[in-house]
Design an enzyme around this catalytic site. Structure first.
Site, short mmCIF file in Angstrom:
data_model
loop_
_atom_site.label_atom_id
_atom_site.label_comp_id
_atom_site.label_asym_id
_atom_site.label_seq_id
_atom_site.Cartn_x
_atom_site.Cartn_y
_atom_site.Cartn_z
N ASN A 1 0.87 -1.18 0.00
CA ASN A 1 0.00 0.00 0.00
C ASN A 1 0.90 1.22 0.00
OD1 ASN A 1 -1.77 2.07 0.56
ND2 ASN A 1 -2.22 1.40 2.66
N TRP A 2 0.98 1.86 -1.16
CA TRP A 2 1.89 3.01 -1.27
C TRP A 2 1.34 4.27 -0.63
CZ3 TRP A 2 4.86 3.45 -6.60
CH2 TRP A 2 5.74 2.36 -6.71
N LYS A 3 0.05 4.26 -0.29
CA LYS A 3 -0.60 5.46 0.26
C LYS A 3 -0.37 6.64 -0.70
CE LYS A 3 -0.04 3.34 4.73
NZ LYS A 3 0.03 3.48 6.18
N HIS B 1 -9.35 1.13 5.04
CA HIS B 1 -8.07 1.33 5.73
C HIS B 1 -8.28 2.27 6.91
CE1 HIS B 1 -4.01 2.65 6.59
NE2 HIS B 1 -3.59 1.56 5.97
N GLU C 1 -6.73 4.72 7.92
CA GLU C 1 -6.58 6.15 7.61
C GLU C 1 -7.85 6.69 6.97
OE1 GLU C 1 -2.87 5.73 5.48
OE2 GLU C 1 -1.91 5.15 7.36
N GLY D 1 2.90 -1.19 4.23
CA GLY D 1 2.94 0.22 3.86
C GLY D 1 4.35 0.65 3.53
N GLY D 2 5.01 1.25 4.50
CA GLY D 2 6.33 1.85 4.28
C GLY D 2 7.33 0.94 3.57
#
Ligand code: PGA
Length: 268
Positions: free
Chosen positions: A27-29, A113, A115, A250-251
């Site tokens: 998940n690159w956001k 998600h 967020e 994520g990161g």
């Protein structure tokens, strides 16, 4: 000490998975411009050189789904969106539909998600409607659930997540169109992870809800990912746990080198 050194590394492939194929999703956001395709190309090359026994997915910003899927789709890495609207089309300025994600070459979409739940007030009901929209469009929904730190400290983590599972999945969910992702809110982007016992207990609780609602056969075929500070240093241990069918990363998904090192858990 000797006993400790001799202890075998956890083996992902030895647990009972009811035939579930693992999924490792990035998940690159809101990170990544077109030039970040260099990382995708590097990842594709690594996956083609040594294929993991897992599905591999990158969810870049929506603007990048089409160019990435056009360049590297069908080459061992799938692409998906990070959110979709619950309607099929209409006057919803700024939103994108599940059909648009599919049209761009996406096969999956993340919904709910934490967020999105916290910054945009998305409720379980909204998440369920988004997942249903994904299913209508013919793409797989990755439905995220997870407790806050306050909820965990109050001893309510399993209750909270069980309720999210019950209400965030639409009626027509099945193992082909739905993936669950357990992501403790306090573990996302913090470098903290639950204990392995806590992960196992939560995944077991989620599995129990799924089999109760969808029946043993279907519930046992649904994949449950763990997400929250997964990185190369902890991936092998977490991914070996019972009922952990992959990761939402994520990161550590932004750099091909790190994401590929996570995939090593599924290479023999
Ligand atoms: P993280 O994010 O791996 O950076 O903790 C996970 C996620 O938000 O899906």
């Amino acid at each position: 000490m000797a006993g400790r050194e001799l202890r075998a590394k956890p083996r992902v492939m030895t647990k009972d998975t009811h035939g579930r194929r693992p999924l490792v999703a990035g998940n690159w956001k809101m990170n990544g411009l077109f030039a970040a395709g260099a990382e995708v190309e590097s990842l594709v090359n690594r996956v083609r050189a040594s294929a993991p026994a897992a599905d591999v997915l990158i969810c870049p910003p929506a603007t990048l789904i089409r160019p990435f899927a056009a360049a590297w789709g069908q080459r061992g890495v799938a692409f998906g969106g990070q959110d979709c609207h619950h309607a099929d089309e209409g006057a919803f300025t700024g939103d994108i539909s599940a059909a648009m994600i599919r049209d761009a070459g996406g096969d999956y979409v993340i919904v709910g998600h934490s967020e999105r739940r916290s910054y945009y007030g998305e409720t379980d009901q909204v998440v369920s409607h988004k997942a249903a929209a994904a299913h209508r469009a013919g793409i797989v929904s990755i439905v995220c659930v997870g407790e806050t730190l306050a909820e965990r400290e109050a001893g309510r983590a399993i209750d909270v997540v069980s309720q999210q599972v019950d209400f965030s999945l639409p009626t027509l969910s099945n193992a082909g169109n739905t993936v669950l992702a357990y992501e403790p809110v306090w573990a996302i982007g913090t470098g903290k992870t639950p204990s392995t016992d806590d992960i196992v207990a939560m995944h077991h609780a989620v599995r129990t809800r799924l089999t109760a609602r969808f029946g043993a056969a279907e519930g046992n075929r649904m994949r449950i990912l763990y997400g929250g500070s997964v990185k190369p240093a902890n991936a092998r241990e977490i991914l070996a746990l019972a009922d952990v069918d992959g990761a939402l990363v994520g990161g550590a998904s932004l750099l091909a080198r790190d994401f590929d090192a996570i995939l090593d858990a599924y290479r023999s």
